[in-house]
Design a protein around this motif. Structure first.
Motif, short mmCIF file in Angstrom:
data_model
loop_
_atom_site.label_atom_id
_atom_site.label_comp_id
_atom_site.label_asym_id
_atom_site.label_seq_id
_atom_site.Cartn_x
_atom_site.Cartn_y
_atom_site.Cartn_z
N TRP A 50 3.80 15.03 -14.56
CA TRP A 50 2.98 15.76 -15.18
C TRP A 50 2.21 16.99 -14.79
CZ3 TRP A 50 -1.80 16.28 -13.09
CH2 TRP A 50 -2.04 15.48 -11.91
N TYR B 230 -3.87 -3.50 -5.47
CA TYR B 230 -3.75 -1.95 -6.17
C TYR B 230 -5.20 -1.90 -6.62
CZ TYR B 230 0.71 -1.17 -5.51
OH TYR B 230 2.09 -1.02 -4.82
N GLY C 121 3.30 5.82 -5.33
CA GLY C 121 3.31 6.13 -6.88
C GLY C 121 2.58 7.12 -7.34
N ILE C 122 1.35 7.32 -6.43
CA ILE C 122 0.33 8.53 -7.00
C ILE C 122 1.15 9.81 -6.92
CG2 ILE C 122 -1.56 9.49 -6.43
CD1 ILE C 122 -2.71 6.93 -5.22
N ILE D 198 0.74 -1.26 0.04
CA ILE D 198 -0.08 0.10 0.13
C ILE D 198 0.72 1.39 0.11
CG2 ILE D 198 -1.65 1.28 1.44
CD1 ILE D 198 -3.00 -1.01 0.02
N ILE E 40 -8.05 11.54 -11.46
CA ILE E 40 -8.04 10.11 -10.91
C ILE E 40 -7.01 9.31 -12.01
CG2 ILE E 40 -9.47 8.20 -10.86
CD1 ILE E 40 -9.85 9.96 -8.34
N TYR F 299 9.80 0.50 -10.97
CA TYR F 299 10.96 0.88 -10.32
C TYR F 299 11.15 0.07 -9.16
CZ TYR F 299 11.10 4.91 -13.01
OH TYR F 299 11.27 5.98 -14.11
N ASN G 92 2.67 2.53 -12.80
CA ASN G 92 3.82 3.11 -13.60
C ASN G 92 4.98 2.97 -12.37
OD1 ASN G 92 2.84 3.58 -15.62
ND2 ASN G 92 2.52 5.78 -15.51
N TRP G 93 4.73 3.35 -11.25
CA TRP G 93 5.74 3.43 -10.13
C TRP G 93 6.21 1.94 -9.76
CZ3 TRP G 93 8.65 7.05 -9.55
CH2 TRP G 93 9.40 7.11 -8.43
N ILE H 162 -8.17 15.46 -3.87
CA ILE H 162 -8.51 14.30 -4.67
C ILE H 162 -7.94 13.07 -4.61
CG2 ILE H 162 -8.51 13.53 -7.35
CD1 ILE H 162 -9.04 16.65 -8.07
N TYR H 163 -6.51 13.04 -4.32
CA TYR H 163 -5.58 11.94 -4.22
C TYR H 163 -5.70 11.44 -2.68
CZ TYR H 163 -3.51 12.30 -8.47
OH TYR H 163 -3.17 12.24 -9.83
N LEU I 149 -9.14 9.41 -2.85
CA LEU I 149 -8.70 8.22 -3.90
C LEU I 149 -8.13 7.28 -2.69
CD1 LEU I 149 -8.17 6.51 -6.39
CD2 LEU I 149 -6.21 7.76 -6.70
N TRP J 236 4.38 9.99 -9.26
CA TRP J 236 4.22 10.19 -10.56
C TRP J 236 3.74 11.49 -10.95
CZ3 TRP J 236 6.24 7.44 -13.97
CH2 TRP J 236 5.80 7.48 -15.40
N GLY K 119 -11.04 5.38 -2.21
CA GLY K 119 -11.42 4.69 -3.64
C GLY K 119 -12.41 5.41 -4.49
N PHE L 136 -4.69 10.17 -13.72
CA PHE L 136 -3.21 10.29 -13.38
C PHE L 136 -2.75 9.52 -12.25
CE2 PHE L 136 -3.21 14.35 -16.16
CZ PHE L 136 -1.83 13.82 -16.88
N GLY L 137 -3.54 9.33 -11.07
CA GLY L 137 -3.41 8.87 -9.80
C GLY L 137 -3.28 7.30 -10.21
N ILE L 138 -3.90 6.77 -10.84
CA ILE L 138 -4.06 5.25 -10.98
C ILE L 138 -2.98 4.73 -11.71
CG2 ILE L 138 -5.44 3.29 -12.16
CD1 ILE L 138 -8.05 4.75 -11.47
N GLY M 292 -0.06 6.34 -11.74
CA GLY M 292 0.90 6.23 -10.75
C GLY M 292 1.26 5.32 -10.32
N ILE M 293 0.01 4.44 -9.64
CA ILE M 293 0.28 3.65 -9.06
C ILE M 293 1.24 2.32 -9.57
CG2 ILE M 293 -1.04 1.61 -7.89
CD1 ILE M 293 -2.90 3.62 -7.02
N GLY N 55 2.17 1.83 -3.32
CA GLY N 55 1.00 2.30 -4.08
C GLY N 55 0.74 3.78 -4.04
N LEU O 262 -7.14 -1.00 -3.51
CA LEU O 262 -6.76 0.53 -2.97
C LEU O 262 -7.81 1.21 -3.90
CD1 LEU O 262 -5.11 2.64 -1.89
CD2 LEU O 262 -3.34 1.98 -3.47
N ILE O 263 -7.62 1.14 -5.29
CA ILE O 263 -8.23 2.04 -6.17
C ILE O 263 -9.76 2.11 -5.86
CG2 ILE O 263 -8.93 2.31 -8.64
CD1 ILE O 263 -5.96 1.07 -9.22
#
Lengths: 200, 200
Positions: free
Chosen positions: A167, B183, A159-160, A153, B153, B166, B162-163, A182-183, A186, A163, A190, B155-157, B159-160, A156, B186-187
């Motif tokens: 952008w 994940y 990552g949000i 978690i 949202i 790494y 894409n990250w 917003i984040y 989320l 990332w 969720g 972009f946030g998803i 990010g989870i 995750g 979480l979303i």
């Protein structure tokens, strides 16, 4: 002496600019000093090498984050949910001042010598562990679900925000506060529409 | 001719290996051909330049993702929630086969010529827009909350997952399926403990 401090700062700022735009390997010490209008001697007065300058940029980036995170976490009055909000906000606000440093941190770290790399990775790990401990404390306090896998978690959630360095435009249509709202929503709640499910 | 196809593939694979380890700028065509044991002529038979090879790697990476995404999205039988699950799973499964390409994509893209860069950014934008349309469709169908900000949202998803390129080790302790479950939960549901709130 203010002048000397300023010169070191100027070298760092100019290098961040150049490393971000051209890349660390592609930027020579010569280019850095030419951009400022000083001699190579001035550069080597402050930094043993270009690699040491890169290390300083990365260390300063992660130490600054660690300090800010520590300030948020040590407040015993606040709930874990509130602390989570503040860390997300801190990371998003940080984009404005530190985006280029962040990109250099993520992208150029591999050019560091092994001992420097390990030093920085250790600090990065501490940042993540403190984040994870916050999730664990939130579970213990009943704020977060007991079924969560805290380490995954944490990755995750990181990552949000991480990332968003790629952008998010801090001077764009959406403010740092709005994006944080917003984040955090989320992360906490969720996207599933529970209202609609109840009706059915 | 199978042999020719193999040679082009071999150049691409070797370059991905070298670009990921050493960086695009730091890898010369000479090193690529030496690593395979062929002449520079073989390289320039398939690629006009090292930059064109980088473009091919990036294009192939994003086009592959777009195709997989399209296959998931076009199934009219499935709910948006199920499609979201499948895209997250696709991206995490993709790490095993394409992590190095992904890292080159994110890190080295800036070395592309402007027209190539624009071509790739356009494809990346399409991937994100299709993702966002899925969120919007889910809202319209009542699966996702009507109050969501779909672009942020998305972009946030992104990010989870894409990250996770790494840090996630596909052969490590946690499986791709388990990470996808964590994940997507979480979303969809977030981390807040609603049970505990109800009791109070």
């Amino acid at each position: 002496m203010k002048g000397i401090g300023n010169m070191k700062e100027k070298i760092i700022e100019t290098s961040i600019e150049l490393f971000d735009r051209k890349g660390f390997k592609e930027t020579s010490v010569q280019e850095i000093v030419e951009a400022i209008g000083v001699t190579k001697g001035a550069f080597y007065y402050y930094f043993k090498s270009k690699e040491e300058l890169l290390k300083d940029i990365c260390i300063s980036y992660i130490e600054d984050l660690l300090e800010q995170q520590q300030r948020i976490l040590q407040d015993s009055e606040k709930s874990c949910t509130k602390k989570l909000y503040e860390i997300v906000y801190m990371l998003i606000r940080n984009i404005k001042a530190r985006r280029k440093s962040a990109r250099i941190f993520f992208r150029e770290m591999r050019h560091l010598h092994e001992d420097h790399l390990q030093e920085i990775k250790a600090k990065r790990r501490v940042f993540r562990q403190h984040y994870q401990q916050l999730i664990e404390a939130g579970i213990a306090r009943g704020e977060f679900k007991p079924t969560l896998t805290p380490d995954m978690i944490t990755f995750g959630i990181l990552g949000i925000t991480n990332w968003s360095y790629y952008w998010f435009q801090p001077d764009g249509e959406i403010s740092e506060e709005a994006l944080t709202d917003i984040y955090v929503d989320l992360i906490l709640n969720g996207i599933k529409n529970r209202e609609s499910l109840k009706e059915k």
